[in-house]
Design a protein around this motif. Structure first.
Motif, PDB file in Angstrom:
ATOM      1  N   GLU A 410      36.525  29.803  48.420  1.00  0.00           N
ATOM      2  CA  GLU A 410      36.288  29.397  47.032  1.00  0.00           C
ATOM      3  C   GLU A 410      35.376  30.392  46.327  1.00  0.00           C
ATOM      4  O   GLU A 410      35.623  30.804  45.196  1.00  0.00           O
ATOM      5  N   LYS A 411      34.314  30.771  47.029  1.00  0.00           N
ATOM      6  CA  LYS A 411      33.353  31.719  46.448  1.00  0.00           C
ATOM      7  C   LYS A 411      34.027  33.051  46.167  1.00  0.00           C
ATOM      8  O   LYS A 411      33.804  33.669  45.138  1.00  0.00           O
ATOM      9  N   LEU A 412      34.848  33.478  47.120  1.00  0.00           N
ATOM     10  CA  LEU A 412      35.529  34.761  46.947  1.00  0.00           C
ATOM     11  C   LEU A 412      36.511  34.711  45.783  1.00  0.00           C
ATOM     12  O   LEU A 412      36.627  35.667  45.014  1.00  0.00           O
ATOM     13  N   LEU A 413      37.183  33.578  45.641  1.00  0.00           N
ATOM     14  CA  LEU A 413      38.133  33.454  44.527  1.00  0.00           C
ATOM     15  C   LEU A 413      37.424  33.578  43.181  1.00  0.00           C
ATOM     16  O   LEU A 413      37.935  34.179  42.247  1.00  0.00           O
ATOM     17  N   GLU A 414      36.211  33.022  43.116  1.00  0.00           N
ATOM     18  CA  GLU A 414      35.433  33.131  41.877  1.00  0.00           C
ATOM     19  C   GLU A 414      35.103  34.591  41.562  1.00  0.00           C
ATOM     20  O   GLU A 414      34.898  34.960  40.420  1.00  0.00           O
ATOM     21  N   LEU A 415      35.009  35.395  42.624  1.00  0.00           N
ATOM     22  CA  LEU A 415      34.598  36.796  42.431  1.00  0.00           C
ATOM     23  C   LEU A 415      35.749  37.717  42.038  1.00  0.00           C
ATOM     24  O   LEU A 415      35.542  38.845  41.630  1.00  0.00           O
ATOM     25  N   MET A 416      36.971  37.202  42.176  1.00  0.00           N
ATOM     26  CA  MET A 416      38.132  38.043  41.895  1.00  0.00           C
ATOM     27  C   MET A 416      38.311  38.270  40.394  1.00  0.00           C
ATOM     28  O   MET A 416      37.961  37.421  39.586  1.00  0.00           O
ATOM     29  N   ARG A 417      38.838  39.430  40.059  1.00  0.00           N
ATOM     30  CA  ARG A 417      39.173  39.736  38.667  1.00  0.00           C
ATOM     31  C   ARG A 417      40.578  40.305  38.620  1.00  0.00           C
ATOM     32  O   ARG A 417      40.975  41.048  39.516  1.00  0.00           O
ATOM     33  N   PHE A 418      41.306  39.931  37.562  1.00  0.00           N
ATOM     34  CA  PHE A 418      42.692  40.372  37.437  1.00  0.00           C
ATOM     35  C   PHE A 418      42.985  40.818  36.015  1.00  0.00           C
ATOM     36  O   PHE A 418      42.282  40.453  35.084  1.00  0.00           O
ATOM     37  N   ASP A 419      44.080  41.551  35.880  1.00  0.00           N
ATOM     38  CA  ASP A 419      44.624  41.813  34.559  1.00  0.00           C
ATOM     39  C   ASP A 419      45.830  40.894  34.380  1.00  0.00           C
ATOM     40  O   ASP A 419      46.507  40.568  35.358  1.00  0.00           O
ATOM     41  N   SER A 420      46.060  40.486  33.137  1.00  0.00           N
ATOM     42  CA  SER A 420      47.285  39.740  32.860  1.00  0.00           C
ATOM     43  C   SER A 420      48.058  40.529  31.812  1.00  0.00           C
ATOM     44  O   SER A 420      47.640  41.620  31.434  1.00  0.00           O
ATOM     45  N   GLN A 421      49.155  39.979  31.312  1.00  0.00           N
ATOM     46  CA  GLN A 421      49.930  40.762  30.344  1.00  0.00           C
ATOM     47  C   GLN A 421      49.147  40.989  29.059  1.00  0.00           C
ATOM     48  O   GLN A 421      49.420  41.924  28.346  1.00  0.00           O
ATOM     49  N   ASN A 422      48.159  40.130  28.762  1.00  0.00           N
ATOM     50  CA  ASN A 422      47.427  40.376  27.519  1.00  0.00           C
ATOM     51  C   ASN A 422      45.904  40.470  27.637  1.00  0.00           C
ATOM     52  O   ASN A 422      45.229  40.686  26.660  1.00  0.00           O
ATOM     53  N   ARG A 423      45.377  40.321  28.834  1.00  0.00           N
ATOM     54  CA  ARG A 423      43.917  40.462  28.974  1.00  0.00           C
ATOM     55  C   ARG A 423      43.582  41.298  30.201  1.00  0.00           C
ATOM     56  O   ARG A 423      44.374  41.407  31.129  1.00  0.00           O
ATOM     57  N   GLU A 424      42.366  41.866  30.172  1.00  0.00           N
ATOM     58  CA  GLU A 424      41.936  42.658  31.321  1.00  0.00           C
ATOM     59  C   GLU A 424      40.725  42.027  31.993  1.00  0.00           C
ATOM     60  O   GLU A 424      39.894  41.409  31.335  1.00  0.00           O
ATOM     61  N   PHE A 425      40.620  42.238  33.277  1.00  0.00           N
ATOM     62  CA  PHE A 425      39.436  41.881  34.055  1.00  0.00           C
ATOM     63  C   PHE A 425      39.038  40.421  33.840  1.00  0.00           C
ATOM     64  O   PHE A 425      37.916  40.108  33.470  1.00  0.00           O
ATOM     65  N   ILE A 426      39.977  39.524  34.079  1.00  0.00           N
ATOM     66  CA  ILE A 426      39.675  38.110  33.881  1.00  0.00           C
ATOM     67  C   ILE A 426      39.495  37.401  35.223  1.00  0.00           C
ATOM     68  O   ILE A 426      40.082  37.778  36.229  1.00  0.00           O
ATOM     69  N   SER A 427      38.673  36.374  35.196  1.00  0.00           N
ATOM     70  CA  SER A 427      38.462  35.575  36.401  1.00  0.00           C
ATOM     71  C   SER A 427      39.486  34.447  36.408  1.00  0.00           C
ATOM     72  O   SER A 427      40.083  34.129  35.377  1.00  0.00           O
ATOM     73  N   LEU A 428      39.657  33.821  37.548  1.00  0.00           N
ATOM     74  CA  LEU A 428      40.574  32.681  37.626  1.00  0.00           C
ATOM     75  C   LEU A 428      40.052  31.522  36.778  1.00  0.00           C
ATOM     76  O   LEU A 428      40.817  30.751  36.203  1.00  0.00           O
ATOM     77  N   LYS A 429      38.727  31.459  36.698  1.00  0.00           N
ATOM     78  CA  LYS A 429      38.124  30.403  35.888  1.00  0.00           C
ATOM     79  C   LYS A 429      38.553  30.564  34.435  1.00  0.00           C
ATOM     80  O   LYS A 429      39.001  29.615  33.795  1.00  0.00           O
ATOM     81  N   SER A 430      38.420  31.788  33.949  1.00  0.00           N
ATOM     82  CA  SER A 430      38.782  32.018  32.561  1.00  0.00           C
ATOM     83  C   SER A 430      40.289  31.854  32.354  1.00  0.00           C
ATOM     84  O   SER A 430      40.738  31.405  31.299  1.00  0.00           O
ATOM     85  N   TYR A 431      41.068  32.192  33.371  1.00  0.00           N
ATOM     86  CA  TYR A 431      42.518  31.972  33.298  1.00  0.00           C
ATOM     87  C   TYR A 431      42.800  30.481  33.105  1.00  0.00           C
ATOM     88  O   TYR A 431      43.535  30.074  32.225  1.00  0.00           O
ATOM     89  N   LYS A 432      42.139  29.690  33.957  1.00  0.00           N
ATOM     90  CA  LYS A 432      42.390  28.251  33.906  1.00  0.00           C
ATOM     91  C   LYS A 432      41.983  27.640  32.569  1.00  0.00           C
ATOM     92  O   LYS A 432      42.663  26.783  32.032  1.00  0.00           O
ATOM     93  N   GLU A 433      40.848  28.148  32.071  1.00  0.00           N
ATOM     94  CA  GLU A 433      40.345  27.602  30.808  1.00  0.00           C
ATOM     95  C   GLU A 433      41.310  27.845  29.648  1.00  0.00           C
ATOM     96  O   GLU A 433      41.365  27.062  28.709  1.00  0.00           O
ATOM     97  N   SER A 434      42.050  28.933  29.727  1.00  0.00           N
ATOM     98  CA  SER A 434      42.927  29.204  28.589  1.00  0.00           C
ATOM     99  C   SER A 434      44.384  28.787  28.860  1.00  0.00           C
ATOM    100  O   SER A 434      45.294  29.172  28.149  1.00  0.00           O
TER     101      SER A 434
END
Ligand code: ADP
Ligand code: MG
Length: 635
Positions: A410-434
């Motif tokens: 869980e802790k490691l997942l929080e630390l991950m960052r990804f790019d999506s088709q319209n955003r850069e360097f996002i966390s899963l938390k921020s992904y979920k929120e939007s």
């Protein structure tokens, strides 16, 4: 007058092993003796602080090592607490520690087995007999008048007699065995101290002599032109002394005494890095388990980060005495970029690798340290620029933890960052929120290059629904992501999986359209044959005429192949036809089989190219493309 004494039976047994067993790592005798000297200095330091009797003592603690390469002797001297007659008898003739006793009770008589056991226990002083056939200990206890000499050849007996010694402290001289005389050398001693005792908190001085030639007196008459008169040059032996350790066990100092610069300097020499570290974590744990850790997160990745034979960055100490820098189990392997020190008070010196691996104390330290480091990384993540710098270096290796470290997933997942088709360097938390309300899963697409993934026709379907898709292009993603399963109770799904496609409600097309497309579907199947799996129809895509849907690769299988240094066989892609696309709207009215075949080959080939792949028969593909251009130019 010296008096003879017999060693306690167990000591005789122990010495016999020391002398006769093939012990591979003999150089550690110096570490043991220096460690004892350091202990003796520690004890006297404490007394000068706590005992009235010693408070006025002039005491500047130090360890001095000298050698005689001709005689083959090494002497280790300290001005620590020292030993009187009964101390000598008790400490160097009887086994006091229960650990050592239980060690001896385990002895089987099988030399090979027993000598392996030696390595697991604090053999301390007696290890001198691995390299020496005669050991002389001269000592005067601080605050007492008389000095004593203890002498033994390690064969059952020792002698103690009075001797003359000015200052308090202990001096141990080893008369090296014939084939161990190489230890009596400046370079060997320096290198062994550098390896094992660099962070002993007291200065260690090495005494040696050096031949120096004195400048010749200028006597013009004696000088012949062009020749040098060597006989005139005076040479003499000069005694020199050099400190050969840094004498700073920095991690043992209280944090309040340490400045930023101290940590940085220490890190640089410790990790042989020119750059400052990004962060450090200094922890002192007291109570049931006592240990100190000092970890550094470097600015850039060590060169061997992705090599199987990488060097561990963490050194294990027991009470400031170096134990090993070659234990990859001290931290989880996904934290192998971390540099630092674990210093435990609860482990025996000379603890062996086998013991280390199953040691409960170390397992505890490892688990607590991992949590500490992960939470430090989490705190770095609050500073986006800093975290970008960190993640570019270590994000990929951190991902490895997702399939190994369930406890911290869980802790490691929080630390991950990804790019999506319209955003850069996002966390899963921020992904979920939007996420829009109707979105059920976290979607990702796998591939080699992000730019290509962005244009994936499959992604388009999800984008049209307002769903964000993570673009995963690290090699390890294909292995790790299917194993992650879910984040914060939301499943993670590959957009090419049937599951994900079902979730966006792609139920294909009406019966009527199906009928209309029968010749096209049949034509595609005939033409592409073995290269593809299923052919299906969709009306959810807008831009692309066709998309390739890859079956999920089996991550376990992929891992197995990767271990053998091979690529797992790729599953055949299914084809999905965008029934609304202009190409198909035109083609569906055509009964021309030849035309359908050409379109099939061209569309399939360009879909492969769009993904960063290539058509199987590249030559054929470009021939067709050329023919098409000519047709078009002729219009
Ligand atoms: P350990 O260091 O684990 O106690 P050793 O075999 O290394 O075991 O040493 C045995 C004992 O001998 C020490 O505990 C200490 O009391 C005494 N000793 C050894 N070297 C010195 C020294 N240089 N000065 C004072 N005491 C020493
Ligand atoms: Mg010792």
């Amino acid at each position: 007058m010296a008096t003879k004494h017999s060693f306690q039976t167990e000591i005789t047994q122990l010495l016999d092993l020391m002398i006769h067993s093939l012990y591979s790592n003999k150089e550690i005798f110096l570490r043991e003796l220096v460690s004892n000297a350091s202990d003796a200095l520690d004890k006297l330091s404490y007394l000068t602080l706590s005992d009235e009797k010693f408070k006025s003592l002039a005491f500047s603690p130090r360890i001095d090592i000298s050698f005689d390469d001709k005689k083959g002797t090494i002497t280790i001297q300290d001005n620590g607490i020292g030993m009187n007659e009964s101390d000598l008898k008790e400490h160097l003739g009887v086994i006091a520690k229960s650990g050592t006793k239980s060690f001896l009770s385990q002895l089987s008589g099988d030399k090979k087995k027993d000598s392996a056991l030696i390595g697991q226990f604090g053999v301390g002083f007696y290890s001198a007999f691995m390299v020496a056939d005669r050991v002389v200990v001269q000592s005067k206890k601080a605050g007492e008048d008389k000095a004593y000499a203890w002498v033994s050849d390690g064969k059952g007996e020792y002698e103690i007699g009075e001797c003359v010694q000015e200052d308090f402290g202990t001096q141990i001289t080893l008369y090296l065995k014939n084939d161990e005389k190489h230890f009596a050398s400046r370079w060997e001693i320096e290198s062994i101290i550098g390896k094992y005792s660099e962070h002993i908190a007291f200065p260690i001085y090495l005494h040696y002599s050096e031949v120096v030639s004195e400048p010749q007196e200028d006597n013009a008459e004696d000088k012949k032109e062009g020749t040098e008169d060597k006989s005139k040059k005076k040479e003499k032996l000069e005694q020199k002394q050099k400190q050969i350790n840094s004498a700073k066990a920095l991690w043992t100092l209280p944090k309040s005494e340490l400045k930023e610069q101290d940590y940085k300097d220490f890190y640089k020499s410790f990790a042989h890095d020119n750059a400052d570290p990004l962060r450090w974590i200094h922890t002192k744990v007291e109570g049931n388990l006592e240990y100190t850790t000092l970890f550094f997160i470097p600015k850039s990745a060590p060169f061997d980060l992705y090599r199987v034979d990488y060097q561990s960055g963490v050194k294990l100490y027991v009470k400031r005495v170096f134990i090993t820098d070659d234990d990859k189990e001290l931290l989880p392997s996904y934290l192998r970029f971390v540099r630092g020190v674990i210093d435990s008070s609860d482990l025996p010196l000379n603890v062996s690798r086998e013991i280390l691996q199953q040691n409960k104390i170390l397992a505890n330290i490892k688990s607590a340290s991992t949590k500490k480091i992960l939470s430090e990384i989490a705190s770095m993540a609050k500073d986006e620029n800093l975290y970008k710098e960190f993640f570019a270096q270590f994000g990929k290796v951190l991902k490895e933890g997702l399939y190994g470290d369930y406890e911290n997933k869980e802790k490691l997942l929080e630390l991950m960052r990804f790019d999506s088709q319209n955003r850069e360097f996002i966390s899963l938390k921020s992904y979920k929120e939007s996420m829009p309300k109707e979105q059920k899963s976290i979607y990702y697409v796998l591939g080699e290059r992000k730019e290509l993934l962005k244009n994936s026709p499959l992604l388009e379907k999800f984008a049209n629904k307002g769903f964000e898709v993570l673009l995963l292009s690290d090699e390890i993603d294909g292995m790790v992501m299917p194993m992650v399963g879910e984040y914060d109770k939301t499943p993670l799904k590959n957009i090419s999986s049937k599951d994900a496609l079902d979730e966006i409600g792609d139920e294909g097309v009406s019966e009527e359209v199906k009928k209309e497309f029968e010749p096209i579907v049949a034509g595609f199947k005939d033409t592409l044959g073995e290269q593809i799996g299923e052919v299906s129809l969709t009306s959810l895509m807008q831009q692309a005429p066709l998309s390739l849907i890859k079956q999920d690769d089996n991550p376990m299988l992929a891992q197995l192949f990767a271990q053998m240094g091979q690529q797992a066989p790729k599953a055949k892609p299914n084809i999905e036809i965008n029934v609304n696309h202009e190409i198909f709207q035109k083609l569906k009215n055509s009964q021309d089989k030849d035309k359908i075949a050409k379109v099939a080959q061209l569309l399939f080939g360009s879909a492969l190219i769009a993904e960063g792949g290539s058509p199987e028969q590249g030559g054929e593909f470009s021939k067709q493309l050329n023919a098409l251009m000519i047709e078009w130019l002729n219009q």
